[in-house]
Motif scaffolding. Structure first.
Motif, PDB file in Angstrom:
ATOM      1  N   TYR A   1     -17.360 -38.338  36.709  1.00 47.46           N
ATOM      2  CA  TYR A   1     -16.250 -39.227  37.044  1.00 47.46           C
ATOM      3  C   TYR A   1     -14.880 -38.555  36.927  1.00 47.46           C
ATOM      4  O   TYR A   1     -13.853 -39.195  37.147  1.00 47.46           O
ATOM      5  CB  TYR A   1     -16.296 -40.477  36.147  1.00 47.46           C
ATOM      6  N   LEU A   2     -14.875 -37.295  36.578  1.00 46.89           N
ATOM      7  CA  LEU A   2     -13.620 -36.560  36.567  1.00 46.89           C
ATOM      8  C   LEU A   2     -13.144 -36.318  37.997  1.00 46.89           C
ATOM      9  O   LEU A   2     -13.943 -36.310  38.932  1.00 46.89           O
ATOM     10  CB  LEU A   2     -13.802 -35.217  35.858  1.00 46.89           C
ATOM     11  N   PRO A   3     -11.837 -36.098  38.193  1.00 44.82           N
ATOM     12  CA  PRO A   3     -11.361 -35.703  39.529  1.00 44.82           C
ATOM     13  C   PRO A   3     -12.064 -34.418  39.977  1.00 44.82           C
ATOM     14  O   PRO A   3     -12.523 -33.625  39.145  1.00 44.82           O
ATOM     15  CB  PRO A   3      -9.855 -35.467  39.299  1.00 44.82           C
ATOM     16  N   ASP A   4     -12.123 -34.213  41.283  1.00 47.15           N
ATOM     17  CA  ASP A   4     -12.900 -33.107  41.834  1.00 47.15           C
ATOM     18  C   ASP A   4     -12.526 -31.756  41.222  1.00 47.15           C
ATOM     19  O   ASP A   4     -13.401 -30.961  40.858  1.00 47.15           O
ATOM     20  CB  ASP A   4     -12.730 -33.045  43.353  1.00 47.15           C
ATOM     21  N   THR A   5     -11.237 -31.482  41.113  1.00 46.33           N
ATOM     22  CA  THR A   5     -10.815 -30.181  40.580  1.00 46.33           C
ATOM     23  C   THR A   5     -11.311 -29.982  39.159  1.00 46.33           C
ATOM     24  O   THR A   5     -11.914 -28.950  38.823  1.00 46.33           O
ATOM     25  CB  THR A   5      -9.283 -30.050  40.617  1.00 46.33           C
ATOM     26  N   ALA A   6     -11.068 -30.975  38.303  1.00 44.99           N
ATOM     27  CA  ALA A   6     -11.497 -30.867  36.903  1.00 44.99           C
ATOM     28  C   ALA A   6     -13.015 -30.804  36.804  1.00 44.99           C
ATOM     29  O   ALA A   6     -13.566 -30.053  35.984  1.00 44.99           O
ATOM     30  CB  ALA A   6     -10.962 -32.046  36.098  1.00 44.99           C
ATOM     31  N   ARG A   7     -13.705 -31.561  37.645  1.00 43.70           N
ATOM     32  CA  ARG A   7     -15.172 -31.578  37.588  1.00 43.70           C
ATOM     33  C   ARG A   7     -15.745 -30.208  37.950  1.00 43.70           C
ATOM     34  O   ARG A   7     -16.656 -29.702  37.272  1.00 43.70           O
ATOM     35  CB  ARG A   7     -15.719 -32.641  38.542  1.00 43.70           C
TER      36      ARG A   7
ATOM     37  N   LEU B   1     -14.292 -27.280  37.689  1.00 42.45           N
ATOM     38  CA  LEU B   1     -13.980 -26.318  36.628  1.00 42.45           C
ATOM     39  C   LEU B   1     -14.845 -26.548  35.395  1.00 42.45           C
ATOM     40  O   LEU B   1     -15.314 -25.595  34.766  1.00 42.45           O
ATOM     41  CB  LEU B   1     -12.499 -26.417  36.255  1.00 42.45           C
ATOM     42  N   MET B   2     -15.074 -27.806  35.051  1.00 44.93           N
ATOM     43  CA  MET B   2     -15.856 -28.104  33.852  1.00 44.93           C
ATOM     44  C   MET B   2     -17.326 -27.770  34.037  1.00 44.93           C
ATOM     45  O   MET B   2     -17.982 -27.247  33.132  1.00 44.93           O
ATOM     46  CB  MET B   2     -15.702 -29.577  33.484  1.00 44.93           C
ATOM     47  N   THR B   3     -17.886 -28.070  35.207  1.00 49.71           N
ATOM     48  CA  THR B   3     -19.324 -27.858  35.400  1.00 49.71           C
ATOM     49  C   THR B   3     -19.685 -26.386  35.560  1.00 49.71           C
ATOM     50  O   THR B   3     -20.865 -26.042  35.517  1.00 49.71           O
ATOM     51  CB  THR B   3     -19.841 -28.640  36.623  1.00 49.71           C
ATOM     52  N   SER B   4     -18.699 -25.516  35.718  1.00 48.38           N
ATOM     53  CA  SER B   4     -19.011 -24.087  35.678  1.00 48.38           C
ATOM     54  C   SER B   4     -19.520 -23.711  34.292  1.00 48.38           C
ATOM     55  O   SER B   4     -20.279 -22.753  34.132  1.00 48.38           O
ATOM     56  CB  SER B   4     -17.772 -23.253  36.010  1.00 48.38           C
ATOM     57  N   GLY B   5     -19.102 -24.479  33.272  1.00 44.93           N
ATOM     58  CA  GLY B   5     -19.510 -24.194  31.895  1.00 44.93           C
ATOM     59  C   GLY B   5     -18.773 -23.012  31.310  1.00 44.93           C
ATOM     60  O   GLY B   5     -18.369 -23.016  30.150  1.00 44.93           O
ATOM     61  N   LEU B   6     -18.585 -22.007  32.133  1.00 44.65           N
ATOM     62  CA  LEU B   6     -17.979 -20.764  31.670  1.00 44.65           C
ATOM     63  C   LEU B   6     -16.512 -20.957  31.290  1.00 44.65           C
ATOM     64  O   LEU B   6     -16.059 -20.496  30.230  1.00 44.65           O
ATOM     65  CB  LEU B   6     -18.095 -19.719  32.782  1.00 44.65           C
ATOM     66  N   LEU B   7     -15.758 -21.635  32.132  1.00 43.57           N
ATOM     67  CA  LEU B   7     -14.331 -21.792  31.877  1.00 43.57           C
ATOM     68  C   LEU B   7     -14.047 -22.661  30.653  1.00 43.57           C
ATOM     69  O   LEU B   7     -13.224 -22.285  29.813  1.00 43.57           O
ATOM     70  CB  LEU B   7     -13.642 -22.340  33.119  1.00 43.57           C
ATOM     71  N   PRO B   8     -14.703 -23.829  30.500  1.00 46.47           N
ATOM     72  CA  PRO B   8     -14.443 -24.583  29.265  1.00 46.47           C
ATOM     73  C   PRO B   8     -14.836 -23.820  28.014  1.00 46.47           C
ATOM     74  O   PRO B   8     -14.135 -23.874  27.003  1.00 46.47           O
ATOM     75  CB  PRO B   8     -15.274 -25.862  29.438  1.00 46.47           C
ATOM     76  N   ALA B   9     -15.925 -23.066  28.079  1.00 50.47           N
ATOM     77  CA  ALA B   9     -16.337 -22.278  26.919  1.00 50.47           C
ATOM     78  C   ALA B   9     -15.289 -21.223  26.582  1.00 50.47           C
ATOM     79  O   ALA B   9     -14.936 -21.020  25.409  1.00 50.47           O
ATOM     80  CB  ALA B   9     -17.691 -21.621  27.180  1.00 50.47           C
ATOM     81  N   ALA B  10     -14.780 -20.544  27.609  1.00 48.41           N
ATOM     82  CA  ALA B  10     -13.778 -19.507  27.382  1.00 48.41           C
ATOM     83  C   ALA B  10     -12.487 -20.091  26.824  1.00 48.41           C
ATOM     84  O   ALA B  10     -11.901 -19.555  25.870  1.00 48.41           O
ATOM     85  CB  ALA B  10     -13.503 -18.762  28.685  1.00 48.41           C
ATOM     86  N   VAL B  11     -12.027 -21.209  27.406  1.00 47.80           N
ATOM     87  CA  VAL B  11     -10.781 -21.830  26.940  1.00 47.80           C
ATOM     88  C   VAL B  11     -10.923 -22.308  25.498  1.00 47.80           C
ATOM     89  O   VAL B  11     -10.025 -22.095  24.664  1.00 47.80           O
ATOM     90  CB  VAL B  11     -10.388 -22.993  27.870  1.00 47.80           C
TER      91      VAL B  11
END
Length: 472
Positions: free
Chosen positions: A423-429, A431-441
């Protein structure tokens, strides 16, 4: 060990030394063989994810597009390598650095293109272009941001890259994503082809020497290809048809798929550019230490980072994927003892030649997905192993364990269940579902904000009592 007949020890450690052509040409081709499969694999994966790759319903119609992406992977790996070895003003380290298509960006690219066909490519290449320019700009500050990326962060990111990709390797070995719902998926025939590749690769890696050992994955895939011919998974007629459909010579087309600026693509590529830049710094240091016995200079590190980014940006204009330095070639320099950048230049020219001949990409496309799966299982597993090796330099106190645990749990969890953020906006979704970027941040932020005093506290609460208690 290097052969003293091709130069003195001092000459072999000199990047500007040119060995005799009879030696330089085979050494240059050896560099290409060491990275060839890894270099074209991202284009194959992205084509498959977009829906015009191996075995997809659009596979026949997508033949020219997949072949073109493979072609650009070779061409711009060669061009980016020339940026490093020959240089252009401040651009390039003028060291024997081999550039190739980066695995690191794949977890970001897959959500961008998944099931969207060639319509997703304009946004993808817009991200490659902007991300490449951002990457080049990092050359101005690369020395100042390294403090924010200790082994805890970089090791986690590299491990996450591998973990995001190992599923792809298994799916390929079983028959490819489009075949998941078919009876043939996971069949003994499919797995036998993958196992031939794995077994031959392991045998050559550990029991052969020289080029056979260094290029074990390439020869493993060749063995798997021959096996596939014998068992009928690929036919000579099919190879001939692919060969005939591809042109003899073609030049890259600027903006072939157009350019679209997507927030998700730009943010994703720019964030991953930071990680890629740090990886390149490590490779430059490895080359100077292993080949010349010295530390890399600031100019070499800046030049290498500029070349990384500009090589990626130029590739994006013509339909190529982002480039980075290839670590396996760093090890090859240590093995051969030849530091000459001119040797790598010869390899780059060979890559450029391959990239201008679409028939090369067409033949690569005939490799059965199961055969490629055997190769990528080894390659992606090695990415995970490299990340774990980096993590071995971490002091595993309570603070670092908490940072690692939270970042890994969130990143890997979002990879495993993308619908958790549907349900996140497309851009945030994306980026988040890559898994890699949220983990790195998460890892970067926690490492910067958590007080270092926590490092002195006991670890019993997060280690299940396995760490033992300190004396009171």
């Amino acid at each position: 060990m290097a052969d003293a007949s091709i130069g003195t020890p001092e000459q072999l450690r000199d990047p500007n030394y040119m060995p005799p052509l009879a030696t330089a040409v085979p050494l240059g081709i050896q560099h290409v063989l060491a990275m060839f499969v890894s270099n074209v694999t991202p284009a194959i994966i992205i084509s498959g994810a977009a829906g015009f790759g191996f075995g997809s319903d659009a596979g026949a119609q997508g033949f020219p597009d997949m072949t073109y992406l493979i072609q650009m992977s070779m061409l711009f790996a060669g061009i980016a390598t020339l940026f490093q070895t020959i240089g252009l003003g401040p651009v390039g380290a003028r060291l024997p650095i081999v550039q190739g298509t980066s695995f690191a960006f794949i977890p970001v690219m897959i959500p961008l293109v998944a099931g969207k066909g060639v319509e997703a490519l304009p946004a993808l290449f817009g991200g490659v272009l902007i991300g490449g320019l951002f990457h080049a700009a990092l050359g101005l500050v690369i020395g100042k941001i390294r403090f924010a990326l200790p082994p805890l962060v970089t090791g986690l990111v590299v491990t996450m890259i591998g973990l995001a990709l190992v599923k792809v390797g298994i799916q390929y070995a079983a028959g490819g994503v489009p075949a998941i719902d078919t009876p043939e998926y996971g069949s003994l025939l499919n797995w036998s082809a993958a196992l031939v590749v794995i077994l031959v690769t392991l045998a050559l890696k550990f029991f052969a020497r020289g080029m056979l050992s260094v290029s074990a994955v390439v020869f493993g895939i060749l063995a798997g290809y021959l096996y596939a011919l014998v068992v009928g998974m690929v036919t000579m007629d099919g190879i001939a048809a692919s060969w005939s459909r591809a042109g003899a010579f073609a030049v890259p087309v600027p903006f072939k798929y157009g350019i679209e600026i997507s927030a998700a693509a730009v943010i994703g590529f720019c964030l991953m550019a930071v990680i890629s830049a740090i990886e390149t710094v490590g490779d430059v240091s490895g080359i100077t230490k292993g080949g010349a016995g010295r530390e890399a200079t600031d100019r070499e590190i800046r030049g290498a980072t500029y070349a990384d980014g500009i090589g990626s940006g130029v590739a994006g204009v013509f339909g190529g994927l982002p480039n980075t330095s290839f670590s396996q070639n760093v090890g090859l320099i240590a093995i051969t003892g030849v530091m000459s950048r001119h040797v790598v230049t010869i390899g780059a020219l060979f890559l450029i030649l391959c990239g201008l001949v679409p028939k090369v990409g067409a033949v690569i496309r005939t490799i059965p997905i199961e055969v490629l799966g055997g190769g990528v299982i080894v390659m992606f597993g090695m990415v995970v192993a490299a990340g774990i090796s980096m993590l071995s330099d971490v002091t595993w106190n309570r603070r670092n364990m908490v940072i690692f645990a939270v970042a890994l749990s969130v990143g890997l969890g979002l990879q495993l269940d993308p619908k958790a953020v549907q349900y996140l906006p497309d851009t945030a979704r994306i980026l988040m579902t890559s898994g890699l970027l949220p983990a790195a941040v998460i890892a970067i932020v926690l490492n910067l904000v958590l007080p270092s005093e926590l490092a002195d506290e006991a670890t019993e609460e997060v280690s299940g009592g396995m760490a033992g208690k300190r004396d009171a």
